[in-house]
Design a protein around this motif. Sequence first.
Motif, short mmCIF file in Angstrom:
data_model
loop_
_atom_site.label_atom_id
_atom_site.label_comp_id
_atom_site.label_asym_id
_atom_site.label_seq_id
_atom_site.Cartn_x
_atom_site.Cartn_y
_atom_site.Cartn_z
N PHE A 116 -19.75 0.20 4.00
CA PHE A 116 -18.37 0.49 3.55
C PHE A 116 -17.63 -0.54 2.85
N TYR A 117 -16.82 0.04 1.80
CA TYR A 117 -16.15 -0.72 0.95
C TYR A 117 -14.55 -0.82 1.21
N PHE A 118 -13.99 -2.17 0.96
CA PHE A 118 -12.67 -2.29 1.52
C PHE A 118 -12.03 -3.16 0.38
N ALA A 119 -10.64 -2.62 0.19
CA ALA A 119 -9.98 -3.51 -0.77
C ALA A 119 -9.67 -4.93 -0.18
N PRO A 120 -9.21 -5.89 -1.04
CA PRO A 120 -9.06 -7.22 -0.55
C PRO A 120 -7.92 -7.28 0.79
N ASP A 121 -7.03 -6.18 0.80
CA ASP A 121 -6.19 -6.35 1.85
C ASP A 121 -6.86 -5.38 3.21
N GLY A 122 -8.12 -5.02 3.05
CA GLY A 122 -8.59 -4.66 4.25
C GLY A 122 -8.66 -3.11 4.37
N ARG A 123 -8.03 -2.38 3.51
CA ARG A 123 -7.98 -0.96 3.54
C ARG A 123 -9.27 -0.18 3.07
N LEU A 124 -9.98 0.62 3.73
CA LEU A 124 -10.95 1.41 3.34
C LEU A 124 -10.76 2.28 1.92
N VAL A 179 -13.77 -4.05 15.28
CA VAL A 179 -13.56 -3.88 16.47
C VAL A 179 -14.73 -2.94 17.09
N PHE A 180 -14.92 -1.83 16.24
CA PHE A 180 -16.03 -0.98 16.72
C PHE A 180 -17.33 -1.16 16.24
N SER A 181 -17.87 -2.31 16.48
CA SER A 181 -19.22 -2.66 15.98
C SER A 181 -19.69 -3.73 16.81
N ASP A 182 -20.93 -3.52 17.52
CA ASP A 182 -21.44 -4.75 18.36
C ASP A 182 -22.81 -4.69 18.18
N PRO A 183 -23.65 -5.65 17.59
CA PRO A 183 -22.84 -7.04 17.35
C PRO A 183 -21.95 -6.82 16.06
N PRO A 184 -21.19 -7.91 15.59
CA PRO A 184 -20.09 -7.75 14.67
C PRO A 184 -20.67 -7.25 13.29
N ILE A 185 -19.95 -6.34 12.66
CA ILE A 185 -20.32 -5.82 11.31
C ILE A 185 -20.44 -6.79 10.65
N ASN A 186 -21.38 -6.83 9.39
CA ASN A 186 -21.49 -7.93 8.58
C ASN A 186 -20.48 -7.37 7.20
N SER A 187 -20.00 -8.45 6.49
CA SER A 187 -19.09 -8.51 5.64
C SER A 187 -19.20 -9.34 4.73
N ALA A 188 -19.02 -9.18 3.12
CA ALA A 188 -18.96 -10.19 2.39
C ALA A 188 -18.33 -9.89 1.32
N GLN A 189 -17.59 -10.68 0.43
CA GLN A 189 -16.86 -10.61 -0.91
C GLN A 189 -18.02 -9.81 -2.04
N ILE A 190 -17.50 -9.18 -2.68
CA ILE A 190 -18.16 -8.63 -3.77
C ILE A 190 -17.37 -8.43 -4.92
N ILE A 247 -14.52 -5.93 -0.74
CA ILE A 247 -15.33 -6.33 0.62
C ILE A 247 -16.29 -5.26 0.99
N VAL A 248 -17.54 -5.61 0.91
CA VAL A 248 -18.60 -4.86 1.40
C VAL A 248 -18.70 -5.31 2.99
N ALA A 249 -19.00 -3.94 3.86
CA ALA A 249 -19.38 -4.12 5.22
C ALA A 249 -20.47 -3.10 5.52
N VAL A 250 -21.44 -3.76 6.57
CA VAL A 250 -22.30 -3.01 6.76
C VAL A 250 -22.96 -3.29 8.03
N ARG A 251 -23.21 -2.32 9.03
CA ARG A 251 -23.48 -2.61 10.49
C ARG A 251 -24.92 -3.07 10.48
N PRO A 252 -24.98 -4.17 11.53
CA PRO A 252 -26.35 -4.91 11.80
C PRO A 252 -27.72 -3.85 11.75
N HIS A 253 -27.59 -2.73 12.29
CA HIS A 253 -28.74 -1.88 12.47
C HIS A 253 -29.17 -1.39 11.11
N HIS A 254 -28.36 -1.59 10.09
CA HIS A 254 -28.64 -1.14 8.58
C HIS A 254 -29.03 -2.32 7.90
N VAL A 255 -29.22 -3.49 8.65
CA VAL A 255 -29.82 -4.74 7.90
C VAL A 255 -31.03 -5.10 8.74
#
Length: 354
Positions: free
Chosen positions: A344-352, A232-243, A273-281
């Motif tokens: 950011f690193y999140f558990a499979p259920d989405g918790r930080l 919600v708090f990212s525009d463009p959308p935050i990037n995420s991927a399974q790790i 799940i790893v997530a990183v905002r677009p301006h850090h890519v």
Amino acid sequence: MVLELKEATKVVRGITHIKPTSLKLEPGHFNVLLGQTGSGKTSLIKLMAGLDPLASGQIFLDGQDVSALSTQKRNISLVHQFFVNYPHMTVFENIASPLRVAGMAKSELEARVQEAADILQLGPMLKRRPQELSGGQQQRCALARAIAKESRAVFLDEPLANLDYKLREELREQLPELFAGRGAVVVYATSEPEEALLLGGKTALMDDGVVTQFGTTSDIYRKPENLTAARVFSDPPINSAQIVKSGQTAKMETGVSWDLDGAAANLPDGPYIVAVRPHHVTPFSVSASDVAMDGTVLVTELSGSESSAHFQLGGDGWVSLAHGVHPYEIGENHRFFMDPSKAFYFAPDGRLVA
């Protein structure tokens, strides 16, 4: 003055629009409702303003239970994204209309209208009608009416959405000053994370009729409690991927891997799940610790001094946002670099978790 919701819900024809929500909103700063279109921001504002009935729960204003009170009896103001002014009235009469309804004495009414008009730079236009004003001036008129009324609570439902960029920037800077020191609870709905950050104060992140996180705006941005809040708090959308974490290493399905440190290094081995905002890519490396990844460019955009590229990384769509003009070709395989220290690193259920 405090506006408090206790387990408030909204149900329309059997469909729950607002799930049980408890919030305590205070004056002295903006209370921002941030979420995408359809997340429930307007529905929640209508509940707080008394425009829609509660299905359950309670709403208190300065300790008074106003759950069953009409909008008029709550002494609130509401400014929409559309220019809601009375076309047959002058600017003066538009601003004065709630004061006349309240039976205010003429001398006080005129003083209130003049003060609000001066604050919003509408003094020379008081004799004009709304159709003689620009879009920005019409919205200023609606804001002046809210200020003159001296309401206990003011609800601003995406009030700048229909203005051009320059006017939006101008009014956005002025809004905190307009309501400073007035003692009203100010609630501002927006779908733009940048706007929430600029307004400061506190923010409630909304998704599917649920407040996913509430607190100081800057704190939520820096540390979202879950993946939904981060999105919600990212525009463009935050990037995420399974790790998968193994030892001190994180590895994506694409084979991209990097060394972990800090709290992430101490997590138990397993899927995350790893997530990183677009301006850090970015399309260039900033430090030796940056992680290189190759993706297929899908869409590119140039906005002012920034370039963005949407690219495919394995089964996920990612976005890079970088300063400067960068040459991209649609369909090309391009190398990008992620800053793992900003992830950011999140558990499979989405918790930080880190």
